[in-house]
Design a protein around this motif. Structure first.
Motif, PDB file in Angstrom:
ATOM      1  N   GLY A  79       4.599  21.266  -8.397  1.00 15.83           N
ATOM      2  CA  GLY A  79       5.020  20.675  -7.135  1.00 15.83           C
ATOM      3  C   GLY A  79       5.351  19.195  -7.202  1.00 15.83           C
ATOM      4  N   PHE A  80       5.508  18.645  -8.407  1.00 11.07           N
ATOM      5  CA  PHE A  80       5.901  17.243  -8.530  1.00 11.07           C
ATOM      6  C   PHE A  80       7.428  17.136  -8.610  1.00 11.07           C
ATOM      7  CE2 PHE A  80       1.527  17.081  -9.644  1.00 11.07           C
ATOM      8  CZ  PHE A  80       1.107  15.783  -9.397  1.00 11.07           C
ATOM      9  N   ASP A  81       7.996  16.156  -7.925  1.00 11.68           N
ATOM     10  CA  ASP A  81       9.439  15.897  -8.001  1.00 11.68           C
ATOM     11  C   ASP A  81       9.696  14.876  -9.101  1.00 11.68           C
ATOM     12  OD1 ASP A  81      10.218  17.482  -5.698  1.00 11.68           O
ATOM     13  OD2 ASP A  81       9.241  15.941  -4.483  1.00 11.68           O
ATOM     14  N   GLU A  82      10.894  14.935  -9.668  1.00 12.31           N
ATOM     15  CA  GLU A  82      11.207  14.034 -10.782  1.00 12.31           C
ATOM     16  C   GLU A  82      12.006  12.823 -10.301  1.00 12.31           C
ATOM     17  OE1 GLU A  82      13.771  15.622 -13.830  1.00 12.31           O
ATOM     18  OE2 GLU A  82      12.885  14.289 -15.327  1.00 12.31           O
TER      19      GLU A  82
ATOM     20  N   LEU B 145       7.207  20.455 -12.450  1.00 12.27           N
ATOM     21  CA  LEU B 145       7.979  20.936 -11.302  1.00 12.27           C
ATOM     22  C   LEU B 145       7.223  22.100 -10.674  1.00 12.27           C
ATOM     23  CD1 LEU B 145      11.620  20.860 -12.761  1.00 12.27           C
ATOM     24  CD2 LEU B 145      10.571  19.206 -11.217  1.00 12.27           C
TER      25      LEU B 145
ATOM     26  N   TRP C 162       8.703   3.738  -0.857  1.00  7.47           N
ATOM     27  CA  TRP C 162      10.046   3.992  -0.301  1.00  7.47           C
ATOM     28  C   TRP C 162      10.042   5.263   0.551  1.00  7.47           C
ATOM     29  CZ3 TRP C 162      15.137   1.897  -0.902  1.00  7.47           C
ATOM     30  CH2 TRP C 162      16.161   2.742  -0.507  1.00  7.47           C
ATOM     31  N   ASN C 163       9.474   6.320   0.006  1.00  7.73           N
ATOM     32  CA  ASN C 163       9.535   7.612   0.692  1.00  7.73           C
ATOM     33  C   ASN C 163       8.568   7.698   1.872  1.00  7.73           C
ATOM     34  OD1 ASN C 163      11.533   9.523  -0.702  1.00  7.73           O
ATOM     35  ND2 ASN C 163      10.467   8.561  -2.424  1.00  7.73           N
TER      36      ASN C 163
ATOM     37  N   TYR D 223      18.983   6.035  -8.397  1.00  9.99           N
ATOM     38  CA  TYR D 223      17.804   5.277  -8.826  1.00  9.99           C
ATOM     39  C   TYR D 223      16.930   4.815  -7.669  1.00  9.99           C
ATOM     40  CZ  TYR D 223      20.555   5.583 -12.989  1.00  9.99           C
ATOM     41  OH  TYR D 223      21.282   6.089 -14.041  1.00  9.99           O
ATOM     42  N   GLU D 224      17.339   5.137  -6.433  1.00 14.26           N
ATOM     43  CA  GLU D 224      16.489   4.838  -5.287  1.00 14.26           C
ATOM     44  C   GLU D 224      15.344   5.828  -5.214  1.00 14.26           C
ATOM     45  OE1 GLU D 224      19.732   2.982  -2.119  1.00 14.26           O
ATOM     46  OE2 GLU D 224      19.278   5.116  -2.134  1.00 14.26           O
ATOM     47  N   ASN D 225      15.590   7.027  -5.768  1.00 10.08           N
ATOM     48  CA  ASN D 225      14.559   8.058  -5.778  1.00 10.08           C
ATOM     49  C   ASN D 225      14.068   8.412  -4.385  1.00 10.08           C
ATOM     50  OD1 ASN D 225      14.482   8.410  -8.659  1.00 10.08           O
ATOM     51  ND2 ASN D 225      13.629   6.351  -8.732  1.00 10.08           N
ATOM     52  N   ASP D 226      15.003   8.494  -3.478  1.00  5.99           N
ATOM     53  CA  ASP D 226      14.706   9.016  -2.154  1.00  5.99           C
ATOM     54  C   ASP D 226      14.594  10.534  -2.317  1.00  5.99           C
ATOM     55  OD1 ASP D 226      14.874  10.018   0.517  1.00  5.99           O
ATOM     56  OD2 ASP D 226      15.669   8.061   1.121  1.00  5.99           O
ATOM     57  N   LEU D 227      13.422  11.065  -2.006  1.00  8.27           N
ATOM     58  CA  LEU D 227      13.196  12.487  -2.281  1.00  8.27           C
ATOM     59  C   LEU D 227      14.097  13.379  -1.423  1.00  8.27           C
ATOM     60  CD1 LEU D 227       9.331  12.518  -2.797  1.00  8.27           C
ATOM     61  CD2 LEU D 227      11.134  12.468  -4.527  1.00  8.27           C
ATOM     62  N   ARG D 228      14.550  12.836  -0.299  1.00  7.68           N
ATOM     63  CA  ARG D 228      15.478  13.632   0.526  1.00  7.68           C
ATOM     64  C   ARG D 228      16.813  13.804  -0.181  1.00  7.68           C
ATOM     65  NH1 ARG D 228      15.042   9.750   5.523  1.00  7.68           N
ATOM     66  NH2 ARG D 228      15.387   8.395   3.731  1.00  7.68           N
TER      67      ARG D 228
ATOM     68  N   LEU E  60      20.347  13.702 -12.150  1.00  8.70           N
ATOM     69  CA  LEU E  60      20.997  13.278 -13.403  1.00  8.70           C
ATOM     70  C   LEU E  60      20.483  14.103 -14.580  1.00  8.70           C
ATOM     71  CD1 LEU E  60      21.099   9.390 -13.061  1.00  8.70           C
ATOM     72  CD2 LEU E  60      22.989  11.012 -12.830  1.00  8.70           C
ATOM     73  N   VAL E  61      19.213  14.482 -14.502  1.00 12.11           N
ATOM     74  CA  VAL E  61      18.664  15.319 -15.565  1.00 12.11           C
ATOM     75  C   VAL E  61      19.310  16.698 -15.509  1.00 12.11           C
ATOM     76  CG1 VAL E  61      16.566  16.426 -16.408  1.00 12.11           C
ATOM     77  CG2 VAL E  61      16.496  14.049 -15.632  1.00 12.11           C
TER      78      VAL E  61
ATOM     79  N   ILE F  60      13.801   8.825 -11.605  1.00  8.27           N
ATOM     80  CA  ILE F  60      14.209   7.953 -12.714  1.00  8.27           C
ATOM     81  C   ILE F  60      14.218   6.520 -12.190  1.00  8.27           C
ATOM     82  CG2 ILE F  60      16.034   7.335 -14.345  1.00  8.27           C
ATOM     83  CD1 ILE F  60      16.990  10.192 -14.307  1.00  8.27           C
TER      84      ILE F  60
ATOM     85  N   ILE G  87      16.995  13.602  -3.809  1.00  3.70           N
ATOM     86  CA  ILE G  87      16.707  14.345  -5.045  1.00  3.70           C
ATOM     87  C   ILE G  87      16.515  15.835  -4.785  1.00  3.70           C
ATOM     88  CG2 ILE G  87      14.946  14.629  -6.841  1.00  3.70           C
ATOM     89  CD1 ILE G  87      14.668  11.606  -6.884  1.00  3.70           C
ATOM     90  N   ARG G  88      15.816  16.147  -3.694  1.00  2.00           N
ATOM     91  CA  ARG G  88      15.478  17.554  -3.448  1.00  2.00           C
ATOM     92  C   ARG G  88      16.690  18.413  -3.120  1.00  2.00           C
ATOM     93  NH1 ARG G  88       9.903  16.514  -0.022  1.00  2.00           N
ATOM     94  NH2 ARG G  88       8.615  16.055  -1.847  1.00  2.00           N
TER      95      ARG G  88
ATOM     96  N   VAL H 141       8.042  24.128  -5.267  1.00  2.00           N
ATOM     97  CA  VAL H 141       8.378  23.789  -6.649  1.00  2.00           C
ATOM     98  C   VAL H 141       9.116  22.456  -6.611  1.00  2.00           C
ATOM     99  CG1 VAL H 141       9.708  24.464  -8.677  1.00  2.00           C
ATOM    100  CG2 VAL H 141       8.505  26.189  -7.348  1.00  2.00           C
ATOM    101  N   GLY H 142       8.734  21.525  -7.455  1.00  2.00           N
ATOM    102  CA  GLY H 142       9.339  20.199  -7.446  1.00  2.00           C
ATOM    103  C   GLY H 142      10.817  20.235  -7.800  1.00  2.00           C
ATOM    104  N   ALA H 143      11.505  19.157  -7.480  1.00  2.00           N
ATOM    105  CA  ALA H 143      12.934  19.056  -7.757  1.00  2.00           C
ATOM    106  C   ALA H 143      13.149  18.169  -8.983  1.00  2.00           C
ATOM    107  CB  ALA H 143      13.656  18.444  -6.564  1.00  2.00           C
ATOM    108  N   ALA H 144      13.918  18.682  -9.928  1.00  2.00           N
ATOM    109  CA  ALA H 144      14.287  17.860 -11.083  1.00  2.00           C
ATOM    110  C   ALA H 144      15.278  16.804 -10.620  1.00  2.00           C
ATOM    111  CB  ALA H 144      14.907  18.719 -12.171  1.00  2.00           C
ATOM    112  N   HIS H 145      15.317  15.672 -11.314  1.00  2.21           N
ATOM    113  CA  HIS H 145      16.257  14.617 -10.943  1.00  2.21           C
ATOM    114  C   HIS H 145      17.693  15.093 -11.172  1.00  2.21           C
ATOM    115  CE1 HIS H 145      18.316  10.759 -10.868  1.00  2.21           C
ATOM    116  NE2 HIS H 145      17.251  10.292 -10.245  1.00  2.21           N
TER     117      HIS H 145
END
Lengths: 350, 690
Positions: free
Chosen positions: B393-396, B390, B445-446, A337-342, A116-117, B398, A344-345, A110-114
Motif C-alpha cells: 500500500g505504499f505509493d512511489e 506497492l 505537500w499531500n 517531481y512534486e509527488n502529488d499523490l493525486r 516515470l518508472v 521520485i 501519481i495515483r 495497492v500503491g501506485a508506481a511512479h
C-alpha cells in the motif's frame, strides 16, 4: 479395528450431513460441541475408545481419529468464516433475506508506481524483447566519461547544449546517460546490445519543459555490420510499439559529438496531427522531436579500443519525462517531481 | 541563425515554393524554428549546430541549398576603388602569438564618408534583428552575416603609429570596450594593440577609443582568424558573447579572411572611400588542406544502402569538396577550409547521407547475433522491492537529488554532503545524503492538499564524501503517516503505526530472501530517543526505522506522527543470501496451540524467540503473536500476550500427548527465563472447548 474404522467413517458422513444444515452461529456452536466437545464430543469419545484398542492397531487408529478431528476442525472454521460474511440463513428474496449486492466491493489498496518508472519500464520491455540488456552507471561522473571520451573536445561550444553542474573541476553530475556507453564498451567486447536508463542533470533554469534533473534512457548497439538502416528499423519498431502501429516517424540530420552521421527522430504530433498552427506541442509543424540517434562516432570507438574498421555501432537517447509528457498530454514537467499523490495515483492505482 | 531568403538569393537562385524549401531544408538538417515575414522577404530562424560555423552566414546556407537543389552558386564581383598607395606603406601588422592568430588580413579605406547606410544595406542589417548604426559598422555586420567571417573596423586615425600588433595582454592592462565597459585583461587573453596599448579584444569586441565615429575618416579593416579555444576562454571569462566570438569559437574559415576584407573594402569604396593598394596578409603557416579517403564500400557498410558513385561525386563537389578518384571505389577528398567539421571518412559519409536523404535509407531490424545471458540481479531485486511495497500500500515517489544544506544538516544523516559548485539555487546546493527529508516533504505537500494519510517510498541514490572519495549509495526510503488507505464501509479508517512500517520491511526482506534478518533497538539521529530500530542482516546494520523526531516533522510543517525508514541497498545487495531451496509441502497435519500469558512490560517480545532458539524443539514449526493487550484487568507492569505455537512432525500425525509435553517444556522455559505467568483457563487449543 475394523469396527473403529467404520465408526470414523460413519461419524465423518454424519458430520458432513449436519455441516450442510448449519445456518447460523448457534447451530455452528452446537455442531462443534457435538463433535469436539471436551466431555461428550463424538470425536473426543473416539479418543477415549482408542485406549481400548490393542497395541498393534493403536498407531493406525490414532492417525484416523486425528485426521477426522483435523478435517472437522478445518470445516467448522471454514463455516465460521462464511457465517461472518453474513451468509444468509436461507437463500431467497424475502425482505428479511434480501442482500444488497450493489454495495461497493472491498478493495485492498495497492500503491501506485511512479509514472516515470512505469513509462521507463514500458520502454525497457520493448528493448528487452529485442534482446537488449539493461546497464547502469554512476550519477557523479568525471569529465572524461561525460565529455572527452564521447568526443567533446575541451572548451568546445558543443558542450553548451549540455550545461553542466560541477562538483569539482573534474567531477560533475552526468548530463546524459552516455558515459555508461563508454564504461560498458571499456569492459565488454562486441557484440554489445544495451539500454541505459537513469537520472541525469543539467544546469537548466526550470520551466515547463526543462528541469535540472530528469530521466533519460539510451541504447547502444556495437557489432560487425551495424548500419544506419538497423538504427532506423529498430527505432521505428520501438516507436510503433510505444505509440501505435500507425504513427508516422521521420529521421532528419542533426549533430551530436558522439555520433556521425547523427539523426533526430520526429514523430507525428498526436495532439493536433499538424492541424493546429498554434499547437503547444508541435507549433503546427505536425512533428514532435522525440529522440536523438546516430552511428557511433569512430573516435568514440577508438577511445575504448574498438576497431572502427571492424565494428560499427548505433546509439540513441531519449528523455523519459518529455516522452511521457507527450504520451499523456502533460504540460508541466515538474508534476513528475512534486509527488502529488493525486497525480501519481492516476497512472498506477486510484 | 537568422537567414533572409532575399539575401540567400544574392548567392543562389531559389525558385521553389517556400514550404517545399523549408521541408527540404529540414531533411538536410537545417530546421527553421520560425519564419518572420518582412516586407516581401522571409527571415528564417534556422537551428544551427556547434560543429557547423559555415552555416552561420548566408553564403554557407546558400551552399547547402545549392547542393540540395543541384544548383551552382552565383558569381559575384567585388570592385574596388584603389589608391596608388600600398597598404604596407600606411599600416604595419605584426603577429606575436602565431598559435592564437594563424592569419591576419587588413587594409585601409581612406576618406570614408561616415553616415547612414543605403536602403538595401539597412534592410539587410534590420533583417538580422539589428539596428543600423552607420555605413561602416553596417558593412562589417553585412560581411559577418553574409559570409560568417567576422571583420572588425577601426578608426585608423586612432591606431597609434599605424601599427597593429596581435599579442597577449600584459598584466594589468584594461580595455574600454565598444559598450563602454572596462575589461580587466588577463595575461592569456589575445588583444589587438597599437604601438602602445590594446585597441580591441581579439575576435570578441572592439575598443571604444578606436571605434568608428562620425569624425572617422580612414578605416582599417581587420579580417583575421583566431584560435577557437582562446576566444572561447576569453569570452567566457569576461562573460561576453558577441556575434564575432560566437563564430570564432566554433571555427572561422581561415581561407576566406582575405576575401571578406576585400568585400568590406569594396562596399566602403562604393560609398566613396578609397582602398589602400594590396592587402596585408600575415599568414605564417598556411593551412594544409585536409585530405580524406572515402570508400564506396564503407558508405554501404555504414548506411546500409548502396549510394550511386555518381551521386557521391556530384554532391560532394557541390558542397565544395574536391573529389579525386584514387583506386576503384575509393576517392581522395580534399576538404575546403570552411568545413572545419570534416576530417574523417565518417564525416563525408554523413554529407552523402544528408543529401541522399535519410528517408531513402531502408529500415531493417537490427540482427541479434548473440545474447547476453547474465542476470541483472540488481534490477530483479529492485523489481521485487517495488512490487512488495506497492502491495503493502505504499505509493512511489521520485525526489530531487539536490538538497537544501540546512535541511540536510538538520536531518542528521551524519554524512559529509557533496557540494555543487554552480547550483541552480542556494537551496539546492548540495546532493542529498538521505532520502528521508524529501519523503517528509512529500508527506507535507499531500497532507496540505487534503490527503489524510501519506505512505510513500523512494528508490534513489544518496551522495557523500568519504575522505577524498565521493560515494554514491542506492537507498530505499519510506515514510508513513496518517490514515491508512483502504478504509471502506466494512472497516473504518485506521491510523498507521510503527508496526505498519516494520511489517513492510519484514515483507521486503522476505521477498528478497534476505533471511534471517533481525531488528535491534538502536537510536538514530532521525528518530525520537528509544523509538528506533536498526535492521540487521548477517549481523550488520543495513538500515533503520523509527518514529521521526518531532522537530524534523515540525520543520516540514507536519503535525502528525511520522514513521520513517531508510535502507542501504548498496550495502545490502553486496551481501549474498543463502540460495533458495524449496521445502516439501508437509504431508501430515500440524497442531496449533494458543497460549495466553502475562509478561513483564520491561521484557521485549523478541526474547521469546531467543529463549526458544536455545531449546531443542524439533516439533515446534513456528509461533506467531495473535493478540496483545493491557488494561484494567491486568497488572500495570504487565501485558497480556496470546501466542500461537504451531507443531508438526514431518513423518507422521502428532498425538495430543506429545504436543502437550512440548508445550509444557516451552511454558517451563519461558517461565524461568522471562517470568511469564499463564493466564488461568486461557489455554486454548483450537477446539475452543475450554
Amino acid at each position: 479395528m475394523a469396527d473403529l474404522k467404520d465408526r470414523v467413517e460413519g461419524l465423518r458422513k454424519a458430520f458432513e450431513a449436519e455441516a450442510l444444515k448449519v445456518g447460523d452461529a448457534k447451530s455452528l456452536e452446537e455442531l462443534r460441541t457435538a463433535f469436539l466437545g471436551r466431555k461428550k464430543g463424538h470425536v473426543t469419545l473416539l479418543f477415549e475408545d482408542l485406549k481400548t484398542v490393542p497395541a498393534e492397531g493403536k498407531r493406525e487408529a490414532g492417525r484416523l481419529i486425528n485426521e477426522l478431528k483435523e478435517s472437522v476442525t478445518v470445516r467448522l472454521d471454514a463455516i465460521e468464516g462464511q457465517l461472518s460474511l453474513a451468509w444468509p440463513s436461507v437463500s431467497g428474496t424475502s425482505a428479511e433475506a434480501k442482500l444488497d449486492l450493489t454495495l461497493p466491493g472491498r478493495k485492498k489498496y495497492v500503491g501506485a508506481a511512479h509514472p516515470l518508472v512505469l513509462f521507463q519500464q514500458e520502454i525497457e520491455n520493448v528493448f528487452l524483447g529485442m534482446g537488449f540488456t539493461i546497464e547502469e552507471g554512476p550519477e557523479i561522473e568525471t569529465d572524461y566519461y561525460n565529455f572527452e571520451a564521447l568526443n567533446f573536445p575541451p572548451h568546445h561550444p558543443a558542450r553548451d547544449s549540455w550545461d553542466t553542474l560541477y562538483i569539482k573541476d573534474d567531477l560533475l553530475l552526468r548530463t546524459h546517460t552516455s558515459p555508461v556507453q563508454i564504461r560498458v564498451m571499456e569492459k565488454k567486447k562486441p557484440p554489445i546490445r544495451i539500454i541505459i536508463p537513469g537520472r541525469v542533470f543539467r544546469r537548466e533554469t526550470p520551466d515547463p519543459t526543462h528541469l535540472p534533473m530528469f530521466m533519460q534512457i539510451e541504447g547502444l548497439v556495437v557489432d560487425e555490420g551495424a548500419t544506419f538502416a538497423h538504427l532506423k528499423g529498430t527505432l521505428e519498431y520501438f516507436i510503433r510499439a510505444l505509440f501505435g502501429e500507425k504513427i508516422k516517424v521521420r529521421f532528419r540530420p542533426s549533430f551530436f559529438p558522439f555520433t556521425e552521421p547523427s539523426a533526430e527522430v520526429d514523430i507525428e504530433c498526436i495532439v493536433c496531427g499538424g492541424q493546429d498552427k498554434s499547437c503547444r506541442v508541435c507549433s503546427g509543424t505536425g512533428w514532435k522531436e522525440i529522440l536523438g540517434s546516430g552511428m557511433v562516432d569512430p573516435q568514440v570507438l577508438k577511445n575504448v579500443n574498438i576497431d572502427p574498421e571492424k565494428y560499427s555501432g548505433w546509439a540513441f537517447g531519449l528523455g523519459i519525462d518529455r516522452t511521457a509528457m507527450f504520451a499523456y498530454g502533460i504540460t508541466e514537467m515538474r508534476h513528475f517531481y512534486e509527488n502529488d499523490l493525486r497525480f501519481i495515483r492516476q497512472f498506477g492505482a486510484k | 541563425m537568422k537567414i533572409s531568403l532575399d539575401w540567400i538569393r544574392e548567392f543562389v537562385t531559389v525558385d521553389i515554393p517556400r514550404q517545399e524549401l523549408l521541408d527540404r531544408l529540414t531533411m538536410i538538417g537545417l530546421v527553421a524554428d520560425t519564419v518572420e515575414e518582412r516586407d516581401g522577404d522571409a527571415v528564417l530562424d534556422l537551428e544551427t549546430y556547434a560543429n557547423r560555423p559555415d552555416t552561420l552566414g548566408h553564403l554557407g546556407v546558400a551552399r547547402e541549398i545549392g547542393a540540395m537543389l543541384e544548383l551552382s552558386l552565383k558569381e559575384k564581383s567585388w570592385p574596388l576603388a584603389e589608391l596608388p598607395q600600398a597598404t604596407t606603406e600606411i599600416a604595419d601588422v605584426q603577429i606575436s602569438s602565431e598559435n592564437l592568430c594563424p592569419r591576419y588580413c587588413g587594409l585601409v579605406v581612406r576618406d570614408v564618408p561616415v553616415g547612414p547606410s543605403p536602403d538595401w544595406l539597412r534592410r539587410r542589417v534590420e533583417a538580422m534583428g539589428l539596428r543600423p548604426i552607420n555605413n561602416v559598422v553596417d558593412v562589417s555586420n553585412y560581411v559577418l552575416f553574409a559570409t560568417a567571417q567576422p571583420i572588425h573596423t577601426f578608426d585608423f586615425g586612432k591606431i597609434g603609429g599605424g601599427k597593429i600588433v596581435v599579442r597577449k595582454a600584459k598584466r594589468g592592462e584594461t580595455l574600454k570596450d565598444l559598450d563602454g565597459r572596462t575589461l580587466e585583461l588577463a595575461a592569456d587573453m589575445l588583444v589587438i594593440a597599437d604601438e602602445s596599448r590594446p585597441v580591441a579584444l581579439a575576435g570578441v569586441i572592439g575598443g571604444e577609443a578606436s571605434g568608428i565615429t562620425d569624425a572617422t575618416r580612414d578605416v582599417f579593416i581587420e579580417s583575421a582568424n583566431f584560435d577557437p579555444v582562446s576566444i572561447r576562454k576569453t569570452a567566457k571569462k569576461l562573460g561576453l558573447s558577441t556575434d564575432a566570438s560566437y563564430r570564432f569559437e566554433r571555427g572561422a574559415d581561415v581561407g576566406f579572411a582575405p576575401q571578406a576584407a576585400l568585400m568590406a573594402a569594396s562596399l566602403l569604396t562604393q560609398m566613396g572611400g578609397q582602398a589602400s593598394r594590396g592587402l596585408i596578409d600575415v599568414y605564417p603557416k598556411p593551412h594544409k588542406p585536409k585530405s580524406v579517403r572515402l570508400r564506396l564500400r564503407r558508405i554501404a557498410e555504414l548506411l546500409g544502402v548502396d549510394v550511386p558513385e555518381s551521386f557521391v561525386v556530384e554532391v560532394l563537389g557541390r558542397l565544395g569538396f574536391r573529389v579525386e578518384a584514387a583506386h576503384k571505389g575509393s576517392w581522395r577528398v580534399e576538404v575546403p577550409t570552411f568545413r572545419v567539421d570534416v576530417g574523417r571518412e565518417a564525416d563525408l559519409i554523413e554529407e552523402v547521407a544528408r543529401f541522399y536523404g535519410y528517408d531513402r535509407i531502408p529500415s531493417e531490424f537490427s540482427p541479434v547475433r548473440s545474447f547476453d545471458l547474465s542476470v541483472n540481479r540488481k534490477r530483479e531485486r529492485l523489481g521485487r522491492i517495488r512490487q512488495t511495497l506497492l502491495g503493502q500500500g505504499f505509493d512511489e515517489v521520485i525526489n530531487w537529488s539536490f538538497a537544501d544544506p540546512e535541511r540536510e544538516a538538520a536531518a542528521g544523516s551524519g554524512l559529509q554532503p557533496v557540494d555543487v559548485q554552480n547550483p541552480i539555487s542556494s537551496r539546492a546546493s548540495v546532493l542529498r545524503t538521505t532520502l528521508v527529508p524529501g519523503l517528509l516533504e512529500n508527506a507535507a505537500w499531500n497532507l496540505n492538499r487534503g490527503l489524510e494519510g501519506v505512505h510513500v517510498f523512494e528508490l534513489g541514490n544518496v551522495f557523500y564524501w568519504e575522505g577524498e572519495k565521493h560515494r554514491e549509495e542506492l537507498r530505499l526510503g519510506l515514510v508513513s503517516t496518517g490514515l491508512l488507505p483502504g478504509a471502506g464501509w466494512t472497516s473504518g479508517p485506521a491510523e498507521t503505526d510503527f508496526y505498519v512500517l516494520k511489517g513492510a520491511l519484514e515483507a521486503l526482506m522476505e521477498a528478497l530472501r534476505f533471511e534471517p534478518f533481525a531488528f535491534e533497538e538502536r537510536d538514530h539521529a532521525y528518530f525520537e530517543e528509544g523509538r528506533a530500530l536498526a535492521l540487521l542482516y548477517k549481523g550488520q546494520p543495513v538500515g533503520c526505522l523509527g518514529i521521526l523526531r518531532k522537530s524534523l516533522a515540525a520543520a516540514a510543517s507536519v503535525d502528525r506522527t511520522v514513521f520513517a525508514a531508510e535502507i542501504d541497498l548498496t550495502g545490502l545487495f553486496e551481501k549474498t543470501p543463502k540460495p533458495f531451496q524449496y521445502a516439501p509441502v508437509p504431508r501430515f497435519p500440524g497442531v496449533s496451540r494458543d497460549l495466553s500469558f502475562l509478561l513483564d512490560r520491561g521484557v521485549a517480545y523478541q526474547e521469546i524467540g531467543k529463549v526458544l532458539a536455545k531449546l531443542n524443539l524439533p516439533l515446534l514449526e513456528g509461533f506467531e503473536l495473535r493478540d496483545r493487550f493491557s488494561g484494567p484487568s491486568i497488572p500495570a507492569d504487565k501485558v497480556s500476550l496470546t501466542v500461537r505455537f504451531r507443531f508438526r512432525h514431518p513423518q507422521r500425525t502428532l498425538v495430543a500427548e506429545e504436543v502437550d509435553r512440548v508445550e509444557q517444556d516451552i511454558v517451563g522455559h519461558l517461565r524461568s527465563a522471562m517470568n511469564i505467568q499463564l493466564r488461568e483457563g486461557k489455554i486454548d487449543n483450537r477446539t475452543r472447548a475450554n
